[in-house]
Design an enzyme around this catalytic site. Sequence first.
Site, PDB file in Angstrom:
ATOM      1  N   GLU A   2      40.426  48.353  28.625  1.00 34.58           N
ATOM      2  CA  GLU A   2      41.500  49.309  28.346  1.00 34.58           C
ATOM      3  C   GLU A   2      41.240  50.181  27.118  1.00 34.58           C
ATOM      4  O   GLU A   2      41.969  50.105  26.115  1.00 34.58           O
ATOM      5  CB  GLU A   2      42.841  48.578  28.195  1.00 34.58           C
ATOM      6  CG  GLU A   2      43.219  47.773  29.425  1.00 34.58           C
ATOM      7  CD  GLU A   2      44.655  47.246  29.406  1.00 34.58           C
ATOM      8  OE1 GLU A   2      45.354  47.442  28.406  1.00 34.58           O
ATOM      9  OE2 GLU A   2      45.077  46.651  30.412  1.00 34.58           O
ATOM     10  N   GLU A  34      43.010  42.825  35.787  1.00 36.52           N
ATOM     11  CA  GLU A  34      44.201  42.195  35.201  1.00 36.52           C
ATOM     12  C   GLU A  34      45.421  42.555  36.029  1.00 36.52           C
ATOM     13  O   GLU A  34      45.578  43.713  36.427  1.00 36.52           O
ATOM     14  CB  GLU A  34      44.480  42.699  33.770  1.00 36.52           C
ATOM     15  CG  GLU A  34      43.658  42.051  32.699  1.00 36.52           C
ATOM     16  CD  GLU A  34      44.017  42.565  31.306  1.00 36.52           C
ATOM     17  OE1 GLU A  34      45.191  42.942  31.067  1.00 36.52           O
ATOM     18  OE2 GLU A  34      43.108  42.602  30.465  1.00 36.52           O
TER      19      GLU A  34
END
Length: 448
Positions: free
Chosen positions: A153, A357
Amino acid sequence: MTFPGDFLWGAATAAFQIEGGAQARDASIWDTFCRTPGKVHAGDTGDVAADHLRLWREDVRLMAELGLKAYRFSISWPRVLSGGLGFYDRLVDELLAHGIEPCPTLYHWDLPQELEDRGGWPERETAHAFARYAAQVSDALADRVSWWTTLNEPWCSAFLGYASGVHAPGRTSPADSLRAAHHLNLAHGLAVGALPSSARVGIALNPSAVRALTDSPADLDARRRIDALANRVFTGPLLHGSYPEDLLTDTAALSDWSFVRPGDEALIHQPLGFLGVNYYTPALVSAATAATDPAAPRSDGHGSTSHSPWPGADSVVFHQPPGERTDMGWSIDSSGLHDLLMRFTREAPGLPLLVTENGAAFAPDLHDPPRIAYLEAHLSAIHRALRDGAPVGGYFLWSLLDNFEWSYGYSKRFGIVHVDYGTQVRTPRSSARWYAHLARTGLLRSGG
Ligand code: FCB
């Protein structure tokens, strides 16, 4: 619903969030941030966390008991700097001995503090330091590891870390956040070059499934802006070899982007082994109107602050979508995950996708039907994407264990396994048993 036999059923964690053992390594920006008053809930730190540095063998056994086929963990750069690669070496061996595929991520937000002191991600040299670190880890582990993720991220690292300041290092400079985004992209490209070409190397993005409140031109333009800042700032160079023109125009008042040097975009545009998609909740945006209250609290799900993580997008308002929410206040809508998987299938035909995720925070209870319902909805969305032609190869549930949830400290619990932070006793929740059945059989019972 049946999933393919070779689907990678995994769980994910990150070093700073579970390891503890902070005295045994160099400091990271999160150690510093935790010690800055008012930044992290209740002054919580990563000093002990879930004590995984001590309990890792037990944790691997637990994964094996749950039937996991793969484990996504992150390597602590500060630990490697202080000579701690041996821990990951042993962890990889232990995973393999239990038939679990090790899937390390090289960077999950814990920049060595000494690199931040020299300027952090807004400095180009940090990308080169990352490439040297990647080569060092590769030397130690690449003989046994075939799935690698460079960055987790990068949007959060760049924009929560350097623009809104709700993440470490807590800076609030929109111009620095754009520099950081580019140097993170560059770090990815350089790291791909440092890992064996035979390995499957990818990156885990948190792409935003961004929707417009209405289809008015102004609202559609708000969506375009956020799509550029959340998604295309990464997928532009990663998948297509260039930054999108509209992003450069939207942010021109903040930066001339002269930090992008000739050849950088080609360097970032490396062949990818997979694209990792982290997904929790969609975003709903509109253009600000005369009636918009500029002092109204932000509702983009990224913490409360007067500093925006969206450089140059002050004209955009985020709305809380209707419907159910998790304990994070994030609205539950699995269609966003399907949308993103189909988008990347169209945008990068043939590129394998992994859901790196997905999961939810709920009450600490051991009996957790809301989490099961969340997981079931999102796995149905993935199954639907598979049927629609998306090449999704695996799913990593966030998270194996309750852990340190960044600025929320230990107040939010994402684990399918409960952690008692007083005793460090692990207790699988009902969702863990539910997931174990799925990982063993590949069979998702709908409406259960
Ligand atoms: C993601 C992070 C992960 C965890 C989840 C809830 O943004 O990658 O570390 O905090 O959110």
